[in-house]
Scaffold this active site. Structure first.
Site, mmCIF file in Angstrom:
data_model
loop_
_atom_site.group_PDB
_atom_site.id
_atom_site.type_symbol
_atom_site.label_atom_id
_atom_site.label_comp_id
_atom_site.label_asym_id
_atom_site.label_seq_id
_atom_site.Cartn_x
_atom_site.Cartn_y
_atom_site.Cartn_z
ATOM 1 C CG LEU A 16 -1.976 -1.095 1.299
ATOM 2 C CD1 LEU A 16 -2.714 -1.028 2.627
ATOM 3 C CD2 LEU A 16 -2.948 -0.994 0.141
ATOM 4 N N GLY A 17 2.051 1.185 0.538
ATOM 5 C CA GLY A 17 2.901 2.365 0.608
ATOM 6 C C GLY A 17 4.017 2.150 1.614
ATOM 7 C CB ALA A 18 7.184 2.779 2.043
ATOM 8 N N GLY A 19 6.572 4.394 4.718
ATOM 9 C CA GLY A 19 6.821 5.590 5.507
ATOM 10 C C GLY A 19 8.196 5.531 6.117
ATOM 11 N N GLY A 20 8.416 6.366 7.117
ATOM 12 C CA GLY A 20 9.729 6.426 7.724
ATOM 13 C C GLY A 20 10.110 5.163 8.468
ATOM 14 N N GLY A 22 8.446 1.852 7.993
ATOM 15 C CA GLY A 22 8.223 0.555 7.370
ATOM 16 C C GLY A 22 7.333 0.631 6.151
ATOM 17 C CB VAL A 24 1.577 0.098 4.925
ATOM 18 C CG1 VAL A 24 0.206 -0.363 5.403
ATOM 19 C CG2 VAL A 24 2.203 1.032 5.943
ATOM 20 C CE LYS A 38 3.614 1.782 9.047
ATOM 21 N NZ LYS A 38 3.787 3.226 9.233
ATOM 22 C CG ASP A 132 4.705 11.573 11.951
ATOM 23 O OD1 ASP A 132 4.901 12.769 11.660
ATOM 24 O OD2 ASP A 132 4.986 10.639 11.186
#
Length: 405
Positions: A16-20, A22, A24, A38, A132
């Protein structure tokens, strides 16, 4: 990643996507419920101190409940690929919505403000600091906001994780005291709420755009730009964005000023200390997560359940009316209509038993009983001619509704 990849009991379907912290993934649990998994980045997973702190906080994070939250359902932080499991909310991030459509207005803005205030109040009532909150961590689904990733940034705050590339917060949404090296607190979340709502209501970043250091400087030394914020919201956001954290309203006060109720969360009298809490048993977390997954199904599941309930109730009313209308002239058909409806409802109730959906079974049985009661009342109090006229009217209206679209 292969479509057949598994992580513990979860079947990973797509990224689905990525962040700082991990990546997802959309996944299915053992019961077939959709969840968001995640998977922590390798540099985050390598920080044992951060993982230990996150493990201690997971139980607290699991106590956070609310209609505008993507709740934590499960966690496995000891294997080669540590991960968290949360409720899956199908929608788009607030940032994407604003980038495409501009500022929100009217009911959309009111729902966002109230929903974020309720979510923040629930998070804080459980003793958790989001740290955040920003448009990227707010999902809009069916017009309602859902806050994700609460508590993760705070729990994973460590020098090694930060040095490895994870950004603990976003300039423009981080409070001045945090930018100056202070502790992230409930007041810092309220500041982030104010910045998020200022952007959502005006389409403009309250501290402008540009390089992160420049934005951070404006947060600490300049006043926010609230010129385009609607008047009914501007005063509240100005209070949220005060430089002095003690002067900002609490999340519960945000709810009161926005005309919504702050959630009530029961917290144990002796809350475990952050630096001395044992890791929560993962198996126990998973056992409870199976109950939570069914209770906090994603919007598609809720929509299907609503349609199913309306169909069961509506078809029951029509069946009772049809059976009563033809009772005198075609008694066998009358009984056949009731029997056909009963078989359908019992089949749906059986599916509810298999899925362990008690409310579904109860609703089906009550609907069946109500249909029989309606049939008996109609033949007792109304003449056959009246019932036939009523049936004709209902069928005519149904035809109009069917072909109107």
């Amino acid at each position: 990643m292969s479509t057949t990849d598994r992580l513990g009991p979860y079947h990973l379907l797509s990224r689905l996507g990525a962040g700082g912290f991990g990546e997802v993934h959309l996944a299915l649990d053992r019961e077939g419920h959709t969840v968001a998994v995640k998977v922590l980045h390798p540099h985050v997973a390598a920080d044992e101190a951060a993982l230990a702190r996150l493990a201690r906080e997971v139980e607290t994070m699991r106590r956070v409940r609310g209609p505008h939250l993507a709740e934590v359902l499960d966690a496995e932080l000891t294997g080669p690929r540590p991960y968290l499991v949360t409720r899956y909310v199908q929608g788009r991030s607030l940032g994407a919505v604003l980038a495409e459509g501009g500022a929100l207005r009217g009911d959309d803005l009111t729902r966002l403000a109230r929903g974020l205030a309720e979510a923040l109040a629930a998070i804080h009532a459980a003793g958790v600091v989001h740290r955040d909150l920003k448009p990227a961590n707010v999902i809009i689904a069916d017009g309602e906001p859902y806050v994700i990733d609460f508590g993760i940034a705070c729990a994973l705050d460590s020098a090694s994780v930060t040095a490895s590339g994870a950004v603990l917060g976003t300039p423009g949404y981080l409070a001045p005291e945090v930018l100056e090296g202070g502790e992230a607190s409930f007041a810092a979340d309220v500041f982030a709420f104010g910045a998020t709502m200022a952007y959502a209501s005006s389409g403009r970043q309250p501290y402008g755009t540009g390089p992160p250091p420049a934005v951070a400087y404006r947060v600490v030394h300049h006043e926010p730009d609230l010129a385009e914020v609607p008047s009914w919201l501007a005063a509240l956001l100005a209070d949220c964005l005060r430089r002095d954290p003690a002067a900002r309203p609490a999340a519960a006060e945000l709810c009161a000023r926005l005309g919504t109720a702050a959630p009530v969360v029961q917290i144990p009298a002796q809350r475990r200390r952050r630096d001395a809490s044992p890791e929560p048993p993962t198996q126990a977390l998973r056992a409870r997560s199976r109950e939570d997954a069914g209770a906090v199904a994603d919007p598609r599941v809720r929509h299907r359940d609503t349609v199913r309930r309306r169909w069961v109730a509506g078809s029951g009313i029509v069946s009772g009316l049809v059976a009563a209308a033809v009772h005198r002239y075609l008694p066998d058909m009358s009984l056949l209509v009731l029997a056909a409806y009963g078989v359908g409802v019992l089949g749906d109730a059986a599916a509810g038993v298999v899925a362990r959906a008690r409310s579904r079974v109860v609703f089906d049985l009550v609907s069946a009983g109500a249909t029989v009661g309606l049939y008996a009342a109609l033949i007792a109090f109304f003449s056959p001619l009246t019932l036939l006229l009523a049936l004709g009217t209902v069928l005519f209206v149904l035809l109009l509704v069917t072909f109107a679209g």
